[in-house]
Design a protein around this motif. Structure first.
Motif, PDB file in Angstrom:
ATOM      1  N   TYR A 125      10.436  -2.705  22.869  1.00 24.82           N
ATOM      2  CA  TYR A 125       9.939  -1.386  22.484  1.00 24.82           C
ATOM      3  C   TYR A 125      10.390  -0.269  23.421  1.00 24.82           C
ATOM      4  N   GLU A 137       8.979  -7.978  15.378  1.00 26.24           N
ATOM      5  CA  GLU A 137       9.424  -7.076  16.443  1.00 26.24           C
ATOM      6  C   GLU A 137       8.934  -7.613  17.793  1.00 26.24           C
ATOM      7  N   ARG A 187       7.880  -7.390  21.629  1.00 24.34           N
ATOM      8  CA  ARG A 187       7.262  -6.333  22.430  1.00 24.34           C
ATOM      9  C   ARG A 187       8.096  -5.954  23.653  1.00 24.34           C
ATOM     10  N   SER A 230       5.165   3.380  17.755  1.00 29.45           N
ATOM     11  CA  SER A 230       5.928   3.304  16.509  1.00 29.45           C
ATOM     12  C   SER A 230       5.275   4.038  15.340  1.00 29.45           C
ATOM     13  N   TYR A 280      13.806   1.542  21.018  1.00 27.36           N
ATOM     14  CA  TYR A 280      13.373   0.665  19.923  1.00 27.36           C
ATOM     15  C   TYR A 280      12.126   1.248  19.248  1.00 27.36           C
ATOM     16  N   ALA A 281      11.154   1.674  20.062  1.00 26.44           N
ATOM     17  CA  ALA A 281       9.946   2.294  19.507  1.00 26.44           C
ATOM     18  C   ALA A 281      10.283   3.592  18.782  1.00 26.44           C
ATOM     19  N   VAL A 301       4.209  -8.056  15.655  1.00 25.81           N
ATOM     20  CA  VAL A 301       4.727  -7.955  17.018  1.00 25.81           C
ATOM     21  C   VAL A 301       4.590  -9.315  17.691  1.00 25.81           C
TER      22      VAL A 301
END
Length: 362
Positions: free
Chosen positions: A190, A185, A187, A52, A18-19, A130
């Motif tokens: 990630y 997003e 956390r 990111s 994801y990150a 986030v």
């Protein structure tokens, strides 16, 4: 488990966290135009907003990727001004709670320019925030404000649940979307790895079916999409129940016809959100269904969300505060089999517990 939900199998896939998807799309956005820039607290730090934005300041220079002081309202005001004169700002809030300090700019200005000037002025920008649990974030660092933002016309609110969603949606947003977009997003996502297809059907800026099924509809957002997919697999393995999982994806512009058609097929509904249930997303899903066809549901819907209280800091209490895999599976089974379903439930009671054991690819 692949959550891209394309009708045709992709010709090729790769594993992308994801990150990593965020970093890839941020890099591509900066490369696409010299008018794109990123600003926020920690964007040029070595951690780079959970990885990111790592290395982007070195690659594109401090005039295009830069840190800011603790000035959320001022930062957002500067970004709005830049957007109005042709730049494309990407602002980041490492906690969604910090965006509350910029609400005047977001709600009173960014969301309204197009309306106030008859479409002659637009404010294209991306606001990344986030949300969610991790480790004792506490009452002021764990809130999920998607329902608040989606309440106001002029804001597009998305909650990407997978790397595929980011890879598909972020280029659309940065290159084409005419107004302000808030991307929420989680956390816990990630560090998760996902299978990503670079060709095939793209996840749209609305809702999509993440897993087809015929027995019960699960409408979910953000990390709860992953929880719903895991629960659906468990329910199928243990009870033969086929749950259809819909990723609402865009909270401001969902595909309500998609949701209605699914519930018309199954007659049963579970709603899994990352925030409080009161005056929130779950209530809006029910409102939309009732307005369109009040006779769709065979049984009352089940709703999963945060407990009606500020988030506790202690991990033991935090585990009780958020819906667990245990509760998600139980909601699906109860919708189909009733409260006395008698099917063993998973013992896992913490999202973090599960994701530490298994990172993907999903």
């Amino acid at each position: 488990m692949n959550v891209t939900a394309t009708k045709q199998k992709p010709t090729a896939t790769r594993v992308l966290s994801y990150a990593g998807a965020l970093l890839e799309t941020m890099d591509a956005g900066l490369a696409s135009s010299p008018n794109v820039f990123i600003m926020g607290q920690g964007v040029d730090d070595f951690k780079g907003i959970f990885g990111s934005t790592t290395g982007l300041a070195e690659k594109y220079g401090a005039d295009r990727v830069f840190d800011v002081p603790l000035m959320e309202e001022g930062m957002t005001g500067a970004a709005i001004g830049a957007a109005l004169v042709g730049d494309y700002p990407i602002t980041t809030h490492i906690r969604a709670d910090f965006a509350f300090l910029a609400m005047n700019q977001i709600i009173n200005l960014a969301s309204k320019y197009s309306y106030m000037f008859g479409g002659l002025m637009r404010c294209p920008m991306l606001i990344r925030v986030v949300v969610g649990r991790s480790w004792g974030q506490g009452a002021q660092h764990s809130q999920s404000p998607q329902a608040t933002f989606a309440h106001y016309p002029g804001l597009t609110v998305v909650m990407p649940a997978t790397s595929q969603a980011i890879v598909d949606m972020y280029p659309q947003i940065i290159n084409k979307h005419p107004g302000p977009v808030i991307s929420i997003e989680h956390r816990l996502l990630y560090n998760l790895d996902f299978s990503v297809a670079d060709s095939g059907s793209k996840i749209p800026l609305t809702s999509y079916v993440a897993r087809p099924g015929k027995d019960v509809t699960v409408v979910a957002t953000s990390v709860m999409v992953i929880e719903a997919l895991r629960a659906a697999q468990y329910a199928e393995d243990k009870a033969g129940i086929q749950a259809e999982v819909i990723d609402l994806n865009s909270i401001s512009d969902p595909d309500w016809d998609l949701v209605v058609d699914s519930v018309r097929k199954t007659g049963r509904l579970v709603i899994a959100d990352t925030s409080w249930l009161e005056y929130g997303l779950a209530g809006e899903v029910c409102r939309q269904l009732v307005m369109r066809d009040p006779g769709l549901l065979r049984v009352p819907p089940a709703m999963l969300g945060m407990a009606k209280a500020p988030c506790p800091t202690a991990k033991s209490l935090e585990d009780l505060y958020y819906p667990s895999q245990h509760e998600t599976v139980d909601a699906i089974l109860t919708q189909v089999k009733g409260q006395e379903h008698g099917i063993p439930l998973p013992t896992e009671r913490s999202m973090t517990e599960g994701y530490k054991r298994f990172r993907g690819p999903f």
